[in-house]
Design a protein around this motif. Structure first.
Motif, PDB file in Angstrom:
ATOM      1  N   ARG A  18      10.429  53.332  47.198  1.00 21.55           N
ATOM      2  CA  ARG A  18      11.360  52.626  48.245  1.00 21.55           C
ATOM      3  C   ARG A  18      12.515  53.566  48.317  1.00 21.55           C
ATOM      4  O   ARG A  18      13.247  53.728  49.323  1.00 21.55           O
ATOM      5  N   ARG A  80       6.159  47.193  57.096  1.00 13.81           N
ATOM      6  CA  ARG A  80       7.226  46.781  56.209  1.00 13.81           C
ATOM      7  C   ARG A  80       6.570  46.661  54.816  1.00 13.81           C
ATOM      8  O   ARG A  80       7.095  46.988  53.395  1.00 13.81           O
ATOM      9  N   SER A  86      12.719  46.078  53.998  1.00 13.31           N
ATOM     10  CA  SER A  86      13.217  45.113  54.279  1.00 13.31           C
ATOM     11  C   SER A  86      13.136  44.960  55.776  1.00 13.31           C
ATOM     12  O   SER A  86      13.057  45.783  56.729  1.00 13.31           O
ATOM     13  N   ASP A  89      15.749  46.983  57.172  1.00  9.48           N
ATOM     14  CA  ASP A  89      15.210  48.513  57.033  1.00  9.48           C
ATOM     15  C   ASP A  89      14.469  48.947  58.453  1.00  9.48           C
ATOM     16  O   ASP A  89      14.504  49.949  59.019  1.00  9.48           O
TER      17      ASP A  89
END
Length: 267
Positions: A18, A80, A86, A89
């Motif tokens: 991430r 995602r 998120s 994002d």
């Protein structure tokens, strides 16, 4: 490079973290980076992330099914999940978080990549780079380009290549735009751009500005709002044109690429 589906058939066995996702990183950059780090060709990544229902396949898309200004033919939820994004994002990876889809053909190169050579060399491309309103990279303050640094040809803004096209590279001469690792003396380290707080705040300010312009389009106070937001000391020193891009006539936009941000000689 091979198809990624084989590697994922028995579970999510892929290389991704991430913290490799930077603020306002474009969907083009995220998907090409994912493919590059997993040694997957462009077609393999497309097969993994594309929508599969017949209704989605038949849906008409004005910018091309595999164009990455919007999700187009791609499965947003799967993106995602795999990339650990998120909802914000994913939204911030699309140019449509800044302008409407109808404005893409007027305010961006639409089918081509527009990038900062310094950012792309560190595995990063921002949605801000796609906007004609921005002539210099908000991070490195250098001119943006639409040409491959090696062959001078344009690079498509999509995830769709012939054969075993390599991700994060020029589709014409196949020169890589980014190497996942860089050598430091006798050692090497991950070659992924990490933004500092000043750079993050600068991008946040730009996003808020574009978001405000979009929400107040047509308002009689837009000119005053522009003057206030672009005034010295507000942190928006990249905003130097005296009109919002949404207030410009079509021919004026065509005649003033890059004059909104990054040019100090525009009155």
């Amino acid at each position: 490079m091979t198809s990624i589906e084989t590697g994922l058939s028995s579970g999510p066995r892929y290389c991704w973290r991430r913290d490799w996702v930077a603020p306002y990183e474009s969907l083009w950059s995220l998907l090409h980076k994912f493919a590059a780090l997993n040694w997957v060709c462009v077609q393999g990544a497309k097969q993994l992330f594309k929508k599969t229902s017949m209704a989605d396949r038949r849906q008409r898309r004005s910018h091309g099914k595999w164009n990455l200004h919007t999700l187009g033919g791609f499965d947003g939820e799967k993106i995602r999940k795999v990339l650990k994004l998120s909802p914000d994002d994913l939204n911030h990876s699309l140019v449509t978080s800044l302008i409407s889809s109808l404005e893409i053909r007027w305010l961006t190169p639409e089918t081509n990549l527009r990038y900062c050579p310094e950012c792309i060399n560190r595995g990063y491309h921002s949605i801000f780079h796609q906007l004609y309103a921005i002539s210099k990279c908000p991070i490195h303050d250098i001119a943006l380009t639409e040409q491959c640094q090696h062959c001078g040809r344009k690079i498509t803004y999509e995830l769709n290549g012939r054969g075993k096209a390599t991700p994060y590279s020029c589709p014409v001469c196949h020169t890589g735009l980014w190497a996942p690792r860089r050598r430091i003396g006798k050692d090497s380290e991950a070659n992924i751009l990490e933004l500092d707080e000043v750079q993050k705040n600068r991008l946040d300010n730009l996003f808020v500005w574009f978001d405000t312009v979009r929400k107040t389009a047509g308002s009689l106070t837009n000119m005053e709002r522009w003057s206030e937001m672009a005034a010295p000391g507000t942190g928006n020193n990249h905003l130097e044109h005296k009109k919002t891009f949404l207030q410009m006539r079509g021919e004026e936009v065509l005649g003033h690429w890059g004059n909104l941000i990054g040019c100090s000689d525009v009155s």
